[in-house]
Scaffold this motif. Structure first.
Motif, PDB file in Angstrom:
ATOM      1  N   ALA B  21      -9.327   9.107   1.495  1.00  0.00           N
ATOM      2  CA  ALA B  21      -8.751   9.431   0.193  1.00  0.00           C
ATOM      3  C   ALA B  21      -9.830   9.929  -0.755  1.00  0.00           C
ATOM      4  CB  ALA B  21      -8.058   8.199  -0.389  1.00  0.00           C
ATOM      5  N   ALA B  22     -10.995   9.280  -0.687  1.00  0.00           N
ATOM      6  CA  ALA B  22     -12.104   9.707  -1.540  1.00  0.00           C
ATOM      7  C   ALA B  22     -12.516  11.126  -1.196  1.00  0.00           C
ATOM      8  CB  ALA B  22     -13.277   8.745  -1.388  1.00  0.00           C
ATOM      9  N   GLN B  23     -12.525  11.442   0.111  1.00  0.00           N
ATOM     10  CA  GLN B  23     -12.888  12.798   0.523  1.00  0.00           C
ATOM     11  C   GLN B  23     -11.906  13.819  -0.047  1.00  0.00           C
ATOM     12  OE1 GLN B  23     -15.619  13.648   1.977  1.00  0.00           O
ATOM     13  NE2 GLN B  23     -16.380  11.630   2.542  1.00  0.00           N
ATOM     14  N   VAL B  24     -10.623  13.467  -0.050  1.00  0.00           N
ATOM     15  CA  VAL B  24      -9.615  14.370  -0.623  1.00  0.00           C
ATOM     16  C   VAL B  24      -9.938  14.625  -2.098  1.00  0.00           C
ATOM     17  CG1 VAL B  24      -7.177  14.572  -1.284  1.00  0.00           C
ATOM     18  CG2 VAL B  24      -7.789  13.739   1.000  1.00  0.00           C
ATOM     19  N   ALA B  29     -11.903  18.017  -6.387  1.00  0.00           N
ATOM     20  CA  ALA B  29     -12.744  18.144  -7.583  1.00  0.00           C
ATOM     21  C   ALA B  29     -13.651  19.359  -7.475  1.00  0.00           C
ATOM     22  CB  ALA B  29     -13.581  16.870  -7.775  1.00  0.00           C
ATOM     23  N   ASP B  30     -14.205  19.552  -6.301  1.00  0.00           N
ATOM     24  CA  ASP B  30     -15.109  20.677  -6.085  1.00  0.00           C
ATOM     25  C   ASP B  30     -14.384  21.999  -6.306  1.00  0.00           C
ATOM     26  OD1 ASP B  30     -17.777  21.430  -5.330  1.00  0.00           O
ATOM     27  OD2 ASP B  30     -16.889  22.284  -3.524  1.00  0.00           O
ATOM     28  N   LEU B  31     -13.161  22.089  -5.764  1.00  0.00           N
ATOM     29  CA  LEU B  31     -12.359  23.305  -5.909  1.00  0.00           C
ATOM     30  C   LEU B  31     -12.004  23.547  -7.383  1.00  0.00           C
ATOM     31  CD1 LEU B  31     -11.399  25.057  -3.536  1.00  0.00           C
ATOM     32  CD2 LEU B  31      -9.151  24.013  -3.778  1.00  0.00           C
ATOM     33  N   ILE B  32     -11.578  22.495  -8.068  1.00  0.00           N
ATOM     34  CA  ILE B  32     -11.202  22.621  -9.482  1.00  0.00           C
ATOM     35  C   ILE B  32     -12.422  22.999 -10.315  1.00  0.00           C
ATOM     36  CG2 ILE B  32     -10.463  21.296 -11.516  1.00  0.00           C
ATOM     37  CD1 ILE B  32      -8.609  19.708  -9.594  1.00  0.00           C
ATOM     38  N   PHE B  33     -13.560  22.413  -9.987  1.00  0.00           N
ATOM     39  CA  PHE B  33     -14.774  22.715 -10.747  1.00  0.00           C
ATOM     40  C   PHE B  33     -15.175  24.177 -10.564  1.00  0.00           C
ATOM     41  CE2 PHE B  33     -19.539  22.832 -10.519  1.00  0.00           C
ATOM     42  CZ  PHE B  33     -19.729  22.894 -11.884  1.00  0.00           C
ATOM     43  N   ARG B  34     -15.103  24.664  -9.322  1.00  0.00           N
ATOM     44  CA  ARG B  34     -15.558  26.029  -9.068  1.00  0.00           C
ATOM     45  C   ARG B  34     -14.598  27.078  -9.621  1.00  0.00           C
ATOM     46  NH1 ARG B  34     -15.779  27.242  -3.753  1.00  0.00           N
ATOM     47  NH2 ARG B  34     -15.204  25.189  -2.994  1.00  0.00           N
ATOM     48  N   ASN B  35     -13.286  26.821  -9.503  1.00  0.00           N
ATOM     49  CA  ASN B  35     -12.313  27.870  -9.857  1.00  0.00           C
ATOM     50  C   ASN B  35     -11.583  27.611 -11.169  1.00  0.00           C
ATOM     51  OD1 ASN B  35     -13.030  29.007  -7.396  1.00  0.00           O
ATOM     52  ND2 ASN B  35     -11.428  27.894  -6.299  1.00  0.00           N
ATOM     53  N   GLY B  36     -11.756  26.438 -11.741  1.00  0.00           N
ATOM     54  CA  GLY B  36     -11.016  26.110 -12.962  1.00  0.00           C
ATOM     55  C   GLY B  36      -9.715  25.399 -12.622  1.00  0.00           C
ATOM     56  N   PHE B  37      -9.297  24.493 -13.487  1.00  0.00           N
ATOM     57  CA  PHE B  37      -8.098  23.687 -13.240  1.00  0.00           C
ATOM     58  C   PHE B  37      -6.855  24.566 -13.145  1.00  0.00           C
ATOM     59  CE2 PHE B  37      -4.571  20.965 -14.818  1.00  0.00           C
ATOM     60  CZ  PHE B  37      -4.614  19.993 -13.836  1.00  0.00           C
ATOM     61  N   ASP B  38      -6.713  25.503 -14.090  1.00  0.00           N
ATOM     62  CA  ASP B  38      -5.491  26.317 -14.138  1.00  0.00           C
ATOM     63  C   ASP B  38      -5.395  27.280 -12.959  1.00  0.00           C
ATOM     64  OD1 ASP B  38      -4.370  25.314 -16.597  1.00  0.00           O
ATOM     65  OD2 ASP B  38      -6.098  26.220 -17.574  1.00  0.00           O
ATOM     66  N   ALA B  72     -10.353   8.615 -12.306  1.00  0.00           N
ATOM     67  CA  ALA B  72     -10.298   7.170 -12.038  1.00  0.00           C
ATOM     68  C   ALA B  72     -11.241   6.827 -10.881  1.00  0.00           C
ATOM     69  CB  ALA B  72      -8.866   6.752 -11.715  1.00  0.00           C
ATOM     70  N   PHE B  73     -11.281   7.695  -9.887  1.00  0.00           N
ATOM     71  CA  PHE B  73     -12.193   7.497  -8.761  1.00  0.00           C
ATOM     72  C   PHE B  73     -13.648   7.559  -9.235  1.00  0.00           C
ATOM     73  CE2 PHE B  73     -14.769   9.763  -5.498  1.00  0.00           C
ATOM     74  CZ  PHE B  73     -14.925   8.690  -4.621  1.00  0.00           C
ATOM     75  N   ALA B  74     -13.944   8.537 -10.104  1.00  0.00           N
ATOM     76  CA  ALA B  74     -15.303   8.641 -10.641  1.00  0.00           C
ATOM     77  C   ALA B  74     -15.678   7.350 -11.366  1.00  0.00           C
ATOM     78  CB  ALA B  74     -15.405   9.833 -11.591  1.00  0.00           C
ATOM     79  N   MET B  75     -14.742   6.807 -12.121  1.00  0.00           N
ATOM     80  CA  MET B  75     -15.053   5.581 -12.856  1.00  0.00           C
ATOM     81  C   MET B  75     -15.160   4.376 -11.911  1.00  0.00           C
ATOM     82  SD  MET B  75     -15.644   6.927 -15.648  1.00  0.00           S
ATOM     83  CE  MET B  75     -16.359   5.371 -16.180  1.00  0.00           C
ATOM     84  N   ASP B  76     -14.377   4.374 -10.815  1.00  0.00           N
ATOM     85  CA  ASP B  76     -14.572   3.344  -9.778  1.00  0.00           C
ATOM     86  C   ASP B  76     -16.012   3.361  -9.289  1.00  0.00           C
ATOM     87  OD1 ASP B  76     -11.876   2.818  -9.917  1.00  0.00           O
ATOM     88  OD2 ASP B  76     -11.374   3.773  -8.003  1.00  0.00           O
ATOM     89  N   CYS B  77     -16.520   4.561  -9.015  1.00  0.00           N
ATOM     90  CA  CYS B  77     -17.888   4.691  -8.514  1.00  0.00           C
ATOM     91  C   CYS B  77     -18.883   4.199  -9.560  1.00  0.00           C
ATOM     92  CB  CYS B  77     -18.194   6.149  -8.159  1.00  0.00           C
ATOM     93  SG  CYS B  77     -17.249   6.771  -6.760  1.00  0.00           S
ATOM     94  N   VAL B  78     -18.654   4.593 -10.815  1.00  0.00           N
ATOM     95  CA  VAL B  78     -19.558   4.171 -11.891  1.00  0.00           C
ATOM     96  C   VAL B  78     -19.569   2.648 -11.994  1.00  0.00           C
ATOM     97  CG1 VAL B  78     -19.806   4.121 -14.409  1.00  0.00           C
ATOM     98  CG2 VAL B  78     -19.459   6.305 -13.244  1.00  0.00           C
ATOM     99  N   GLU B  79     -18.395   2.041 -11.969  1.00  0.00           N
ATOM    100  CA  GLU B  79     -18.317   0.592 -12.172  1.00  0.00           C
ATOM    101  C   GLU B  79     -18.881  -0.173 -10.977  1.00  0.00           C
ATOM    102  OE1 GLU B  79     -14.166   0.270 -13.061  1.00  0.00           O
ATOM    103  OE2 GLU B  79     -14.460   1.270 -15.012  1.00  0.00           O
ATOM    104  N   ARG B  80     -18.543   0.281  -9.796  1.00  0.00           N
ATOM    105  CA  ARG B  80     -18.949  -0.425  -8.587  1.00  0.00           C
ATOM    106  C   ARG B  80     -20.411  -0.169  -8.232  1.00  0.00           C
ATOM    107  NH1 ARG B  80     -15.214  -0.267  -3.422  1.00  0.00           N
ATOM    108  NH2 ARG B  80     -13.937   0.650  -5.051  1.00  0.00           N
ATOM    109  N   ASP B  81     -20.839   1.065  -8.400  1.00  0.00           N
ATOM    110  CA  ASP B  81     -22.145   1.460  -7.868  1.00  0.00           C
ATOM    111  C   ASP B  81     -23.239   1.556  -8.939  1.00  0.00           C
ATOM    112  OD1 ASP B  81     -20.863   1.630  -5.395  1.00  0.00           O
ATOM    113  OD2 ASP B  81     -20.357   3.743  -5.679  1.00  0.00           O
ATOM    114  N   ILE B  82     -22.868   1.522 -10.239  1.00  0.00           N
ATOM    115  CA  ILE B  82     -23.882   1.550 -11.298  1.00  0.00           C
ATOM    116  C   ILE B  82     -23.788   0.291 -12.171  1.00  0.00           C
ATOM    117  CG2 ILE B  82     -24.899   2.868 -13.217  1.00  0.00           C
ATOM    118  CD1 ILE B  82     -23.320   5.342 -12.216  1.00  0.00           C
ATOM    119  N   THR B 110     -21.236  11.616  -4.155  1.00  0.00           N
ATOM    120  CA  THR B 110     -19.884  12.122  -4.383  1.00  0.00           C
ATOM    121  C   THR B 110     -19.861  13.633  -4.598  1.00  0.00           C
ATOM    122  OG1 THR B 110     -20.030  11.784  -6.783  1.00  0.00           O
ATOM    123  CG2 THR B 110     -19.140   9.977  -5.469  1.00  0.00           C
ATOM    124  N   GLY B 111     -21.018  14.248  -4.826  1.00  0.00           N
ATOM    125  CA  GLY B 111     -21.041  15.665  -5.212  1.00  0.00           C
ATOM    126  C   GLY B 111     -20.907  15.769  -6.719  1.00  0.00           C
ATOM    127  N   GLY B 112     -21.466  16.825  -7.282  1.00  0.00           N
ATOM    128  CA  GLY B 112     -21.527  16.919  -8.740  1.00  0.00           C
ATOM    129  C   GLY B 112     -20.179  17.099  -9.417  1.00  0.00           C
TER     130      GLY B 112
END
Lengths: 206, 206
Positions: B21-24, B29-38, B72-82, B110-112
């Motif tokens: 699920a995290a990989q998904v 995220a990578d696709l949205i970041f590169r091409n834009g959300f819309d 929410a996943f990013a914040m899971d990582c922040v809370e758990r891993d930082i 996680t990738g940028g």
């Protein structure tokens, strides 16, 4: 109104951010930054800059051309207001300090969006992309040469010059992202403290 | 496949970035970041993660929900891993150093894109935005408290704590933007030098 054409002449003496054409580009950049390039229409931009759609097309051939003009304008500001004056400074530490201060000042004068959008070169057609990338490289070279001089004279911390330059630009671009013109912090305080942060991060005995 | 639901449980012992699920989410995220959300469709995302569109909808209700799940996943990582491991460190300078190192490590794992998209809270519906903002505030409070302790003990440079925290995060987020996994620079070198840059920028006698 027709002065947009003059934005291609960075040797003009006036400040690049002062005329009406520059205001159009800065407002368009702000809109594109907030809503995304794809979600922003020429109609939205015309409304925001108080022009009819026909009036906006007098300035620019279309949205792609507008994005290029925004980046070209940003590079005009960089060349005229950062590179040209700082290149004259002989002492590398003072040159680095003035590069940072002048760059922050460009961000305060033009608004952060102009600066941030220059990261989006991949949205440009190839020929235009190459022009912007080449202009950015000139600025980057000035910074890298300055860091190189500081490394040679033993003033730089034990840092790879590329990482040093990338961290420096990330901090400066960060200000373009987080600075709120109506916030509690004054521009002078942000400029002074951010410059100290970067110089102390890069140089020994700060 | 149904494990996306477990991303809401940051107390699980496994690394947040490890399951399918995290990989998904990271790929989306990578696709949205590169091409834009819309400009990114659910079809594009399904293709990129090797699922049918129906398969993707098994994970998420739609694109807006996906953006929330990414944050929410990013914040899971922040809370758990930082936050969780660093909160245990008593000495504030060492705590600050480990916060920076752990945050950079989250970016490398996680990738940028995941990290950068957490800046886009304004794209969320109000209720979801408030949840993410509150979770970010917890992390920000840990950093501000740490900087406050360092200021009290005379270790911090003469810096406003807000400006100090903003410059620190700008540098860390900068790595998420400029790091190229296949580039010349190793993760260890980037982590070590960027941590030194930030600590020297913030603290006296570095």
């Amino acid at each position: 109104m027709a002065r947009l054409a003059t934005l291609d002449k960075p040797d003009e003496p006036r400040s690049a951010a002062e005329d009406r054409a520059a205001q159009v580009l800065m407002t368009a950049a702000d809109l594109i930054f907030r809503n995304g390039f794809d979600a922003t229409s020429m109609n939205d931009i015309a409304q925001a800059v108080n022009l009819t759609k026909a009036g906006l097309y007098y300035y620019t051939k279309g949205k792609d051309d507008l994005l290029y003009k925004i980046m070209a304008f940003a590079m005009d500001c960089v060349e005229r207001d950062i590179v040209a004056p700082c290149r004259e400074i002989q002492e590398p530490e003072e040159r680095l300090r003035q590069i940072i201060l002048h760059h922050l000042n460009v961000i305060f004068v033009t608004g952060g969006a102009i600066t941030i959008l220059t990261e989006e070169v991949n949205k440009l057609a190839n020929a235009q992309k190459q022009i912007i990338v080449a202009r950015k490289r000139e600025y980057l070279d000035l910074v890298r040469d300055t860091l190189g001089q500081l490394k040679e004279s033993g003033r730089l911390r034990d840092l790879d010059i590329t990482i040093a330059a990338l961290n420096m630009f990330a901090t400066i671009l960060g200000v373009a992202r987080w600075h709120k013109p109506k916030g509690r912090l004054t521009k002078d305080q942000i400029a002074a403290e951010t410059t100290e942060f970067i110089l102390a991060g890069l140089l020994l005995d700060q």
